[in-house]
Design an enzyme around this catalytic site. Sequence first.
Site, PDB file in Angstrom:
ATOM      1  N   ASP A  85      56.470  40.964  36.161  1.00 19.60           N
ATOM      2  CA  ASP A  85      55.598  41.611  37.150  1.00 19.60           C
ATOM      3  C   ASP A  85      54.787  40.535  37.879  1.00 19.60           C
ATOM      4  O   ASP A  85      54.177  39.669  37.241  1.00 19.60           O
ATOM      5  CB  ASP A  85      54.654  42.559  36.390  1.00 19.60           C
ATOM      6  CG  ASP A  85      53.900  43.507  37.297  1.00 19.60           C
ATOM      7  OD1 ASP A  85      54.399  43.810  38.386  1.00 19.60           O
ATOM      8  OD2 ASP A  85      52.814  43.969  36.871  1.00 19.60           O
ATOM      9  N   HIS A 183      45.765  48.279  43.046  1.00 20.12           N
ATOM     10  CA  HIS A 183      45.715  47.928  41.627  1.00 20.12           C
ATOM     11  C   HIS A 183      44.351  48.250  41.005  1.00 20.12           C
ATOM     12  O   HIS A 183      43.335  48.196  41.680  1.00 20.12           O
ATOM     13  CB  HIS A 183      46.001  46.428  41.447  1.00 20.12           C
ATOM     14  CG  HIS A 183      47.435  46.073  41.701  1.00 20.12           C
ATOM     15  ND1 HIS A 183      47.855  45.433  42.829  1.00 20.12           N
ATOM     16  CD2 HIS A 183      48.555  46.290  40.957  1.00 20.12           C
ATOM     17  CE1 HIS A 183      49.160  45.262  42.776  1.00 20.12           C
ATOM     18  NE2 HIS A 183      49.623  45.779  41.658  1.00 20.12           N
ATOM     19  N   HIS A 216      53.604  49.784  43.537  1.00 23.84           N
ATOM     20  CA  HIS A 216      52.637  49.189  42.602  1.00 23.84           C
ATOM     21  C   HIS A 216      51.356  50.004  42.665  1.00 23.84           C
ATOM     22  O   HIS A 216      51.163  50.839  43.550  1.00 23.84           O
ATOM     23  CB  HIS A 216      52.346  47.741  43.016  1.00 23.84           C
ATOM     24  CG  HIS A 216      53.438  46.807  42.618  1.00 23.84           C
ATOM     25  ND1 HIS A 216      53.268  45.834  41.665  1.00 23.84           N
ATOM     26  CD2 HIS A 216      54.722  46.715  43.041  1.00 23.84           C
ATOM     27  CE1 HIS A 216      54.410  45.170  41.530  1.00 23.84           C
ATOM     28  NE2 HIS A 216      55.311  45.692  42.347  1.00 23.84           N
ATOM     29  N   SER A 262      47.070  50.522  34.534  1.00 19.58           N
ATOM     30  CA  SER A 262      45.675  50.945  34.308  1.00 19.58           C
ATOM     31  C   SER A 262      45.568  52.233  33.472  1.00 19.58           C
ATOM     32  O   SER A 262      44.648  52.370  32.655  1.00 19.58           O
ATOM     33  CB  SER A 262      44.957  51.148  35.643  1.00 19.58           C
ATOM     34  OG  SER A 262      44.899  49.938  36.352  1.00 19.58           O
TER      35      SER A 262
END
Length: 314
Positions: A85, A183, A216, A262
């Site tokens: 990643d 993110h 993402h 997350s």
Amino acid sequence: MSQLPFVTTTEMFRKAYEGGYAIGAFNANNMEIIQGITDAAKECRAPVIIQVSPSAMRYANATYLVKMIEAAEKETGLPICLHLDHGDSFEVCKEVIGYGFTSVMIDASSKPFEENVEVTRKVVEYAHDHGVVVEAELGALAGVEDEVVVSEEHSHYTDPNEVEEFVHRTGIDSLAIAIGTSHGAYKFKPGTKPQLRFDILEEVSKRLPGFPIVLHGASSVDPHYVQMVNENGGSMPDAIGIPEDQLRKAASMAVCKINIDSDMRLALTGSLRKYLNENPSVFDPRKYMSVARDNIKDVVKHKMIDVLGCTDKI
Ligand code: G3H
Ligand code: 13P
Ligand code: ZN
């Protein structure tokens, strides 16, 4: 060619595109996360991508992670793709191909277009020679990735006018695009309406028919776990994620890979805070880590069933 038992994403993505679902790509940092992911995938009969970031390799040592993921593959018999990643250089991509990774991301999306093309093409040549597939990115997501913070003002959506040239000149196998995901746990400001740019996704898929697209920053940041953190000594005010119905819609379109980190971090952190708060005398890590592992498994199962739509595909 890799001697390890991992598969590439080629077949996974072909079937996912045709079937209108997406494969989950879950970030691994330790044994309990790996087991939570693979136990869930086994129960769901779902193909799965386990991804490792450069900072996860710095934390755990790549060999430990690869060996544990190899053990998970043996234990479950699942088709697992082992993916790098946010690889930030040709060298790190080459290094992990040496460890047996079957897929790498070269993320030069912060560089000018020509530089992004140049380094991505170099990675593709090396990776394809070794039977490994490559993901790259156009556009810039906001949030924190691999210890780098991208502020909202520096984030920008993918420009559909660039995607054909980028894919054809680099030879990549999948393309990550920026359509409003970001993110980390703080994706939207309170009071704003989270909305992905499906018009951009549609335009990209028109220009790249049949080509796998990656999202993402796709955690939904479950309020239940945010509350668990905040009620047990943590402080995560205003943590807001992507609505799951929008992710499900993206999965039914050209998006074949959805990245989740997350949501697992939140489940782990909330579980530990709550357990230790309620059991102040416990100091056996197996007690609290098994609660965290069970909750990670539940999160991943929920994603597979209700968001990705990838159950019963093996
Ligand atoms: O996009 C980044 C992933 O959440 C990995 O984060 O670099 O802290 O391991 P990390
Ligand atoms: P989240 O922070 O939304 O989980 O995104 C993870 C990710 O994109 C990993 O590459
Ligand atoms: Zn990411």
